[in-house]
Design a protein around this motif. Sequence first.
Motif, PDB file in Angstrom:
ATOM      1  N   PRO A  40      -7.970   0.187   0.813  1.00  0.00           N
ATOM      2  CA  PRO A  40      -6.601   0.476   1.239  1.00  0.00           C
ATOM      3  C   PRO A  40      -5.702   0.760   0.040  1.00  0.00           C
ATOM      4  CG  PRO A  40      -7.148  -1.852   1.622  1.00  0.00           C
ATOM      5  CD  PRO A  40      -8.370  -1.186   1.120  1.00  0.00           C
ATOM      6  N   GLN A  41      -4.692   1.555   0.269  1.00  0.00           N
ATOM      7  CA  GLN A  41      -3.756   1.918  -0.793  1.00  0.00           C
ATOM      8  C   GLN A  41      -2.984   0.679  -1.235  1.00  0.00           C
ATOM      9  OE1 GLN A  41      -0.971   4.890   0.395  1.00  0.00           O
ATOM     10  NE2 GLN A  41      -0.256   5.253  -1.676  1.00  0.00           N
ATOM     11  N   TYR A  51      -0.576  -4.998  -1.418  1.00  0.00           N
ATOM     12  CA  TYR A  51      -1.034  -4.103  -0.360  1.00  0.00           C
ATOM     13  C   TYR A  51      -0.029  -4.119   0.785  1.00  0.00           C
ATOM     14  CZ  TYR A  51      -5.572  -4.054  -2.689  1.00  0.00           C
ATOM     15  OH  TYR A  51      -6.583  -3.897  -3.601  1.00  0.00           O
ATOM     16  N   CYS A  55      -0.339   0.085   5.104  1.00  0.00           N
ATOM     17  CA  CYS A  55      -1.454   0.788   4.454  1.00  0.00           C
ATOM     18  C   CYS A  55      -2.784   0.146   4.823  1.00  0.00           C
ATOM     19  CB  CYS A  55      -1.273   0.789   2.942  1.00  0.00           C
ATOM     20  SG  CYS A  55       0.116   1.797   2.388  1.00  0.00           S
ATOM     21  N   VAL A  56      -2.799  -1.179   4.897  1.00  0.00           N
ATOM     22  CA  VAL A  56      -4.013  -1.888   5.298  1.00  0.00           C
ATOM     23  C   VAL A  56      -4.361  -1.513   6.732  1.00  0.00           C
ATOM     24  CG1 VAL A  56      -5.052  -4.144   5.714  1.00  0.00           C
ATOM     25  CG2 VAL A  56      -3.624  -3.778   3.678  1.00  0.00           C
ATOM     26  N   ARG A  57      -3.350  -1.524   7.604  1.00  0.00           N
ATOM     27  CA  ARG A  57      -3.587  -1.174   9.006  1.00  0.00           C
ATOM     28  C   ARG A  57      -4.103   0.257   9.135  1.00  0.00           C
ATOM     29  NH1 ARG A  57       1.491  -1.272  12.356  1.00  0.00           N
ATOM     30  NH2 ARG A  57       1.722   0.577  11.133  1.00  0.00           N
ATOM     31  N   SER A  58      -3.499   1.198   8.431  1.00  0.00           N
ATOM     32  CA  SER A  58      -3.934   2.601   8.482  1.00  0.00           C
ATOM     33  C   SER A  58      -5.363   2.749   7.983  1.00  0.00           C
ATOM     34  CB  SER A  58      -3.009   3.482   7.646  1.00  0.00           C
ATOM     35  OG  SER A  58      -1.734   3.512   8.198  1.00  0.00           O
ATOM     36  N   TRP A  59      -5.684   2.032   6.917  1.00  0.00           N
ATOM     37  CA  TRP A  59      -7.040   2.094   6.354  1.00  0.00           C
ATOM     38  C   TRP A  59      -8.055   1.570   7.368  1.00  0.00           C
ATOM     39  CZ3 TRP A  59     -10.286  -2.026   4.815  1.00  0.00           C
ATOM     40  CH2 TRP A  59     -11.414  -1.644   4.091  1.00  0.00           C
ATOM     41  N   LYS A  63     -11.120   3.554   9.376  1.00  0.00           N
ATOM     42  CA  LYS A  63     -12.507   3.090   9.425  1.00  0.00           C
ATOM     43  C   LYS A  63     -13.019   3.058  10.865  1.00  0.00           C
ATOM     44  CE  LYS A  63     -13.435   2.211   5.144  1.00  0.00           C
ATOM     45  NZ  LYS A  63     -14.454   3.006   4.485  1.00  0.00           N
TER      46      LYS A  63
END
Length: 66
Positions: A40-41, A51, A55-59, A63
Amino acid sequence: MTITPNHSGLERLLTVAELSDYLGIPVATLYDWRVDGVGPQAVKLGRSLRYPESCVRSWIEGKLRG
């Protein structure tokens, strides 16, 4: 994961340790992923990585889509 605004209304920024705990992945793996550009970004703030929850959610959603 839902975005959790803190008292200032800004999006919460997870530490490497918090993200490691949340994902159940070693901290070293998160650093390796950052170097390889596959995790994640993250935002570099001084000497620390943070983080953004979005960004974590989008990553994670990326997936799931494959």
